[in-house]
Every structure is written in structure tokens, then in C-alpha cells.
Write a protein that holds these residues in place. Structure first.
Motif, PDB file in Angstrom:
ATOM      1  N   GLY A 161       2.624   1.687   3.849  1.00 32.20           N
ATOM      2  CA  GLY A 161       3.393   0.461   4.045  1.00 32.20           C
ATOM      3  C   GLY A 161       4.003   0.400   5.418  1.00 32.20           C
ATOM      4  O   GLY A 161       3.634   1.161   6.317  1.00 32.20           O
ATOM      5  N   LEU A 162       4.949  -0.509   5.564  1.00 32.23           N
ATOM      6  CA  LEU A 162       5.659  -0.710   6.827  1.00 32.23           C
ATOM      7  C   LEU A 162       7.003   0.017   6.769  1.00 32.23           C
ATOM      8  O   LEU A 162       7.756  -0.141   5.796  1.00 32.23           O
ATOM      9  N   VAL A 163       7.286   0.793   7.798  1.00 35.26           N
ATOM     10  CA  VAL A 163       8.541   1.538   7.857  1.00 35.26           C
ATOM     11  C   VAL A 163       9.062   1.502   9.286  1.00 35.26           C
ATOM     12  O   VAL A 163       8.288   1.439  10.240  1.00 35.26           O
ATOM     13  N   ARG A 210       6.277   8.658   1.543  1.00 36.16           N
ATOM     14  CA  ARG A 210       5.527   9.656   0.820  1.00 36.16           C
ATOM     15  C   ARG A 210       4.216   9.042   0.353  1.00 36.16           C
ATOM     16  O   ARG A 210       4.211   8.059  -0.378  1.00 36.16           O
ATOM     17  N   LEU A 211       3.124   9.645   0.763  1.00 33.68           N
ATOM     18  CA  LEU A 211       1.801   9.218   0.331  1.00 33.68           C
ATOM     19  C   LEU A 211       1.334  10.098  -0.832  1.00 33.68           C
ATOM     20  O   LEU A 211       1.666  11.287  -0.877  1.00 33.68           O
ATOM     21  N   SER A 212       0.566   9.508  -1.713  1.00 33.03           N
ATOM     22  CA  SER A 212      -0.024  10.242  -2.830  1.00 33.03           C
ATOM     23  C   SER A 212      -1.526  10.023  -2.846  1.00 33.03           C
ATOM     24  O   SER A 212      -2.004   8.967  -2.421  1.00 33.03           O
ATOM     25  N   CYS A 213      -2.242  11.024  -3.336  1.00 36.30           N
ATOM     26  CA  CYS A 213      -3.695  10.906  -3.488  1.00 36.30           C
ATOM     27  C   CYS A 213      -4.086  11.617  -4.768  1.00 36.30           C
ATOM     28  O   CYS A 213      -3.873  12.827  -4.900  1.00 36.30           O
ATOM     29  N   ALA A 214      -4.632  10.862  -5.701  1.00 36.40           N
ATOM     30  CA  ALA A 214      -5.017  11.407  -6.996  1.00 36.40           C
ATOM     31  C   ALA A 214      -6.532  11.397  -7.137  1.00 36.40           C
ATOM     32  O   ALA A 214      -7.178  10.374  -6.874  1.00 36.40           O
ATOM     33  N   ALA A 215      -7.065  12.528  -7.572  1.00 35.99           N
ATOM     34  CA  ALA A 215      -8.501  12.652  -7.819  1.00 35.99           C
ATOM     35  C   ALA A 215      -8.774  12.486  -9.302  1.00 35.99           C
ATOM     36  O   ALA A 215      -8.039  13.016 -10.142  1.00 35.99           O
ATOM     37  N   SER A 216      -9.818  11.745  -9.611  1.00 36.58           N
ATOM     38  CA  SER A 216     -10.202  11.554 -11.006  1.00 36.58           C
ATOM     39  C   SER A 216     -11.722  11.515 -11.102  1.00 36.58           C
ATOM     40  O   SER A 216     -12.416  11.360 -10.097  1.00 36.58           O
ATOM     41  N   GLY A 217     -12.207  11.657 -12.327  1.00 34.53           N
ATOM     42  CA  GLY A 217     -13.647  11.622 -12.537  1.00 34.53           C
ATOM     43  C   GLY A 217     -14.125  12.868 -13.244  1.00 34.53           C
ATOM     44  O   GLY A 217     -13.354  13.581 -13.878  1.00 34.53           O
ATOM     45  N   HIS A 241       4.520  14.089   2.656  1.00 27.29           N
ATOM     46  CA  HIS A 241       5.877  13.642   2.935  1.00 27.29           C
ATOM     47  C   HIS A 241       6.009  13.518   4.454  1.00 27.29           C
ATOM     48  O   HIS A 241       5.852  14.507   5.175  1.00 27.29           O
ATOM     49  N   MET A 242       6.304  12.319   4.914  1.00 35.29           N
ATOM     50  CA  MET A 242       6.393  12.055   6.344  1.00 35.29           C
ATOM     51  C   MET A 242       7.810  11.646   6.700  1.00 35.29           C
ATOM     52  O   MET A 242       8.328  10.663   6.158  1.00 35.29           O
ATOM     53  N   ASN A 243       8.420  12.402   7.590  1.00 33.93           N
ATOM     54  CA  ASN A 243       9.788  12.139   8.026  1.00 33.93           C
ATOM     55  C   ASN A 243       9.825  11.831   9.516  1.00 33.93           C
ATOM     56  O   ASN A 243       8.896  12.146  10.258  1.00 33.93           O
ATOM     57  N   SER A 244      10.924  11.252   9.942  1.00 40.56           N
ATOM     58  CA  SER A 244      11.135  10.937  11.364  1.00 40.56           C
ATOM     59  C   SER A 244       9.911  10.240  11.957  1.00 40.56           C
ATOM     60  O   SER A 244       9.402  10.622  13.025  1.00 40.56           O
ATOM     61  N   LEU A 245       9.454   9.228  11.267  1.00 41.73           N
ATOM     62  CA  LEU A 245       8.221   8.565  11.676  1.00 41.73           C
ATOM     63  C   LEU A 245       8.382   7.867  13.017  1.00 41.73           C
ATOM     64  O   LEU A 245       9.451   7.339  13.346  1.00 41.73           O
ATOM     65  N   LYS A 246       7.279   7.887  13.767  1.00 40.37           N
ATOM     66  CA  LYS A 246       7.235   7.306  15.093  1.00 40.37           C
ATOM     67  C   LYS A 246       6.161   6.214  15.138  1.00 40.37           C
ATOM     68  O   LYS A 246       5.217   6.256  14.337  1.00 40.37           O
ATOM     69  N   PRO A 247       6.265   5.294  16.059  1.00 42.53           N
ATOM     70  CA  PRO A 247       5.218   4.260  16.165  1.00 42.53           C
ATOM     71  C   PRO A 247       3.818   4.851  16.318  1.00 42.53           C
ATOM     72  O   PRO A 247       2.846   4.275  15.803  1.00 42.53           O
ATOM     73  N   GLU A 248       3.708   5.989  16.967  1.00 41.16           N
ATOM     74  CA  GLU A 248       2.390   6.611  17.143  1.00 41.16           C
ATOM     75  C   GLU A 248       1.819   7.218  15.860  1.00 41.16           C
ATOM     76  O   GLU A 248       0.677   7.668  15.835  1.00 41.16           O
ATOM     77  N   ASP A 249       2.621   7.231  14.804  1.00 40.67           N
ATOM     78  CA  ASP A 249       2.109   7.665  13.496  1.00 40.67           C
ATOM     79  C   ASP A 249       1.385   6.526  12.778  1.00 40.67           C
ATOM     80  O   ASP A 249       0.799   6.749  11.700  1.00 40.67           O
ATOM     81  N   THR A 250       1.423   5.340  13.349  1.00 39.57           N
ATOM     82  CA  THR A 250       0.718   4.205  12.760  1.00 39.57           C
ATOM     83  C   THR A 250      -0.777   4.495  12.691  1.00 39.57           C
ATOM     84  O   THR A 250      -1.393   4.842  13.697  1.00 39.57           O
ATOM     85  N   ALA A 251      -1.335   4.381  11.495  1.00 43.74           N
ATOM     86  CA  ALA A 251      -2.740   4.720  11.286  1.00 43.74           C
ATOM     87  C   ALA A 251      -3.121   4.398   9.847  1.00 43.74           C
ATOM     88  O   ALA A 251      -2.253   4.143   9.009  1.00 43.74           O
ATOM     89  N   GLN A 267      -2.778   2.138   4.631  1.00 43.91           N
ATOM     90  CA  GLN A 267      -2.226   1.815   5.954  1.00 43.91           C
ATOM     91  C   GLN A 267      -0.764   2.207   6.046  1.00 43.91           C
ATOM     92  O   GLN A 267       0.033   1.877   5.167  1.00 43.91           O
ATOM     93  N   VAL A 268      -0.430   2.899   7.118  1.00 41.38           N
ATOM     94  CA  VAL A 268       0.957   3.201   7.454  1.00 41.38           C
ATOM     95  C   VAL A 268       1.256   2.562   8.804  1.00 41.38           C
ATOM     96  O   VAL A 268       0.560   2.832   9.785  1.00 41.38           O
ATOM     97  N   THR A 269       2.268   1.723   8.837  1.00 45.93           N
ATOM     98  CA  THR A 269       2.670   1.061  10.071  1.00 45.93           C
ATOM     99  C   THR A 269       4.124   1.378  10.351  1.00 45.93           C
ATOM    100  O   THR A 269       4.989   1.137   9.501  1.00 45.93           O
ATOM    101  N   VAL A 270       4.380   1.954  11.515  1.00 44.94           N
ATOM    102  CA  VAL A 270       5.737   2.306  11.917  1.00 44.94           C
ATOM    103  C   VAL A 270       6.147   1.356  13.041  1.00 44.94           C
ATOM    104  O   VAL A 270       5.623   1.421  14.156  1.00 44.94           O
ATOM    105  N   SER A 271       7.072   0.476  12.730  1.00 48.43           N
ATOM    106  CA  SER A 271       7.451  -0.552  13.693  1.00 48.43           C
ATOM    107  C   SER A 271       8.819  -1.109  13.336  1.00 48.43           C
ATOM    108  O   SER A 271       9.181  -1.183  12.161  1.00 48.43           O
ATOM    109  N   SER A 272       9.555  -1.517  14.356  1.00 50.00           N
ATOM    110  CA  SER A 272      10.837  -2.162  14.126  1.00 50.00           C
ATOM    111  C   SER A 272      10.661  -3.668  14.102  1.00 50.00           C
ATOM    112  O   SER A 272      11.638  -4.405  13.903  1.00 50.00           O
TER     113      SER A 272
END
Length: 119
Positions: A10-12, A19-26, A81-91, A114-119
């Protein structure tokens, strides 16, 4: 078939956390390493962090101290878990997993979040 589903992007604002999550199934027997990668706009995909089934975590040097990877083997899920996010972490952040099925070992990828770091 194996599916990896990421969530939590999301936008932060700069300095914030996500915090991102990834669940495997199948249908599979086991999962070895799971990891997070990211692809900033106009750049190549790069490794963020990985986590072995035995509990060892590895990080891109530039992200140590701000990002933490964790894993719940019972849920076949990894977290970032992503802390102290910076604009360059946008990806777009992708997870991947080394999965053992009847056909042998294969690497699977999620669709990305999508992770977007912006004010």
C-alpha cells in the motif's frame, strides 16, 4: 499446482512501517527456502531477504536493520516487516518459494504487491 499470494502492500509515508505477508497453498510435500524480492520502477528485480526452513535469515546488506523476515512453517507463510521506510523502497514486492512436489523441486513466485513510500 502451487499458489503464492502476497498481501499487505500500500501507500505509506516516509518513516512509516508496513508488514507484507505471503502464503503458499496447493499440493506439495514441503517448502525449503522462501524469500522476498522487489523491483523498483525502471530497475531490475533484487533480493530483499530469504528464510530457510531451518530458521536462517539472510538480508540484502543495504536493508539490514530496517527489514525483518519471519516465517510460520505451520501456515506456509512468510512475512516482511519493513520499518523506517524511504521513498527508494517504493517497488513491487514479490515472494518466492522452493517447493517440493511429486515432480521434484521447483521455484514459484507470487503476483507481487505494490509498496509506495511517499508523502
Amino acid at each position: 499446482q502451487v499458489q503464492l499470494v502476497e498481501s499487505g502492500g500500500g501507500l505509506v509515508q516516509p518513516g512509516g512501517s508496513l508488514r507484507l505477508s505471503c502464503a503458499a497453498s496447493g499440493s506439495f510435500f514441503s517448502i525449503a527456502a522462501m524469500g522476498w524480492h522487489r523491483q523498483p520502477p525502471g530497475k531490475e528485480r533484487e533480493l530483499v531477504a530469504s528464510h530457510t526452513a531451518g530458521g536462517r535469515a539472510n538480508y540484502a546488506d543495504s536493508l539490514k536493520g530496517r527489514f525483518t523476515i519471519s516465517r510460520d512453517n505451520a501456515k506456509n507463510t512468510i512475512y516482511l516487516h519493513m520499518n523506517s521506510l524511504k521513498p527508494e523502497d517504493t517497488a513491487v514486492y514479490y515472494c518466492d518459494a522452493e517447493v517440493y512436489r511429486a515432480t521434484g523441486w521447483s521455484d514459484y513466485w507470487g503476483q507481487g504487491t505494490q509498496v509506495t513510500v511517499s508523502s
